[in-house]
Scaffold this motif. Structure first.
Motif, short mmCIF file in Angstrom:
data_model
loop_
_atom_site.label_atom_id
_atom_site.label_comp_id
_atom_site.label_asym_id
_atom_site.label_seq_id
_atom_site.Cartn_x
_atom_site.Cartn_y
_atom_site.Cartn_z
N PHE A 270 0.83 -1.20 0.00
CA PHE A 270 0.00 0.00 0.00
C PHE A 270 0.87 1.26 0.00
O PHE A 270 0.54 2.24 -0.67
N CYS A 271 1.97 1.23 0.72
CA CYS A 271 2.88 2.39 0.72
C CYS A 271 3.45 2.62 -0.67
O CYS A 271 3.53 3.77 -1.14
N ILE A 272 3.83 1.57 -1.35
CA ILE A 272 4.33 1.71 -2.72
C ILE A 272 3.24 2.28 -3.62
O ILE A 272 3.50 3.16 -4.45
N ALA A 273 2.01 1.81 -3.45
CA ALA A 273 0.89 2.32 -4.25
C ALA A 273 0.65 3.80 -4.00
O ALA A 273 0.40 4.57 -4.93
N VAL A 274 0.77 4.23 -2.75
CA VAL A 274 0.57 5.65 -2.43
C VAL A 274 1.70 6.49 -3.03
O VAL A 274 1.46 7.57 -3.56
N PHE A 275 2.93 5.99 -2.97
CA PHE A 275 4.04 6.72 -3.58
C PHE A 275 3.87 6.84 -5.09
O PHE A 275 4.11 7.89 -5.68
N ILE A 276 3.42 5.78 -5.73
CA ILE A 276 3.16 5.84 -7.16
C ILE A 276 2.05 6.85 -7.45
O ILE A 276 2.15 7.67 -8.37
N GLY A 277 1.01 6.83 -6.64
CA GLY A 277 -0.07 7.81 -6.80
C GLY A 277 0.41 9.23 -6.58
O GLY A 277 -0.01 10.16 -7.27
N PHE A 278 1.33 9.42 -5.63
CA PHE A 278 1.89 10.74 -5.36
C PHE A 278 2.64 11.26 -6.58
O PHE A 278 2.43 12.39 -7.03
N PHE A 279 3.49 10.43 -7.16
CA PHE A 279 4.25 10.86 -8.32
C PHE A 279 3.35 11.06 -9.55
O PHE A 279 3.56 11.98 -10.35
N LEU A 280 2.32 10.23 -9.68
CA LEU A 280 1.37 10.43 -10.77
C LEU A 280 0.59 11.74 -10.61
O LEU A 280 0.32 12.44 -11.59
N SER A 281 0.23 12.06 -9.37
CA SER A 281 -0.51 13.31 -9.15
C SER A 281 0.36 14.52 -9.45
O SER A 281 -0.12 15.51 -10.01
N ILE A 282 1.64 14.45 -9.10
CA ILE A 282 2.54 15.57 -9.43
C ILE A 282 2.68 15.69 -10.94
O ILE A 282 2.64 16.80 -11.49
N ALA A 283 2.82 14.55 -11.63
CA ALA A 283 2.92 14.58 -13.09
C ALA A 283 1.65 15.16 -13.71
O ALA A 283 1.71 15.99 -14.63
N LEU A 284 0.48 14.74 -13.21
CA LEU A 284 -0.78 15.28 -13.74
C LEU A 284 -0.91 16.77 -13.45
O LEU A 284 -1.48 17.50 -14.25
N TYR A 285 -0.38 17.20 -12.32
CA TYR A 285 -0.41 18.64 -12.02
C TYR A 285 0.35 19.42 -13.08
O TYR A 285 -0.15 20.41 -13.61
N PHE A 286 1.56 18.97 -13.39
CA PHE A 286 2.36 19.71 -14.36
C PHE A 286 1.83 19.56 -15.79
O PHE A 286 1.96 20.47 -16.59
N ILE A 287 1.20 18.44 -16.08
CA ILE A 287 0.68 18.24 -17.44
C ILE A 287 -0.67 18.93 -17.63
O ILE A 287 -0.89 19.63 -18.62
N LYS A 288 -1.58 18.75 -16.69
CA LYS A 288 -2.96 19.21 -16.87
C LYS A 288 -3.23 20.59 -16.25
O LYS A 288 -3.89 21.41 -16.86
#
Length: 168
Positions: free
Chosen positions: A52-70
């Motif tokens: 679950f911690c790995i999943a949250v870290f992946i979600g964190f990095f995806l959210s940062i990427a979506l912030y800069f993209i979208k």
């Protein structure tokens, strides 16, 4: 986790609903299950927490990427200021309503937990969740039939109203 939710709700505010739904509908649990299958041969008893911690870290990095993209291109050229008093006048009643809703959802379990053992409270919680699933169908039928009831009543079509009431 909070940062992920802030970005996901910002996505919702800018009408990126698919991206918002990605962060809301069990994605972290799905990613954690995938990682649990990868680590299935491990004998570590904390594999669920690690996954679950790995999943949250992946979600964190995806959210940062979506912030800069979208969201990054939507920076506006004007500054809008808000008065804290006007924000609190709107937000405080919403806070109280949210707290009351949470309390209403948990008070039965908490009171039951005081008077009965954990096993009985667990059975109650499962039965309660199943009953909520059944109520979804009732709510769907009522939300479709309610406007029809009102329309037939205003048109004074009592026979059709009676027939619709018997069908639903």
């Amino acid at each position: 986790f909070l940062f992920i939710m802030i970005i996901s709700h910002a996505l919702r505010g800018y009408k990126f609903i698919k991206e918002f739904a990605y962060f809301q509908n069990g994605t972290f649990q799905f990613i954690a299950i995938i990682f649990m299958f990868f680590f299935l041969s491990s004998s570590d008893k904390y594999i669920v927490q690690y996954s679950f911690c790995i999943a949250v870290f992946i979600g964190f990095f995806l959210s940062i990427a979506l912030y800069f993209i979208k969201l990054h291109p939507y920076k506006s050229s004007y500054k809008q200021t808000f008065q804290i008093k006007s924000i609190l006048l709107v937000a405080f009643p919403m806070l109280i309503t949210g707290l009351m809703f949470t309390l209403m959802n948990w008070i039965d379990t908490l009171v039951l937990g005081v008077y009965h053992p954990e096993s009985q409270v667990g059975v109650y919680n499962i039965a309660h969740k199943i009953s909520l699933l059944i109520s979804i169908a009732l709510f769907a039928i009522n939300s479709m039939a309610g406007p029809q009831f009102a329309e037939l009543n205003v048109a004074n079509k009592k026979k059709l109203l009676y027939k619709l009431a018997k069908q639903t």
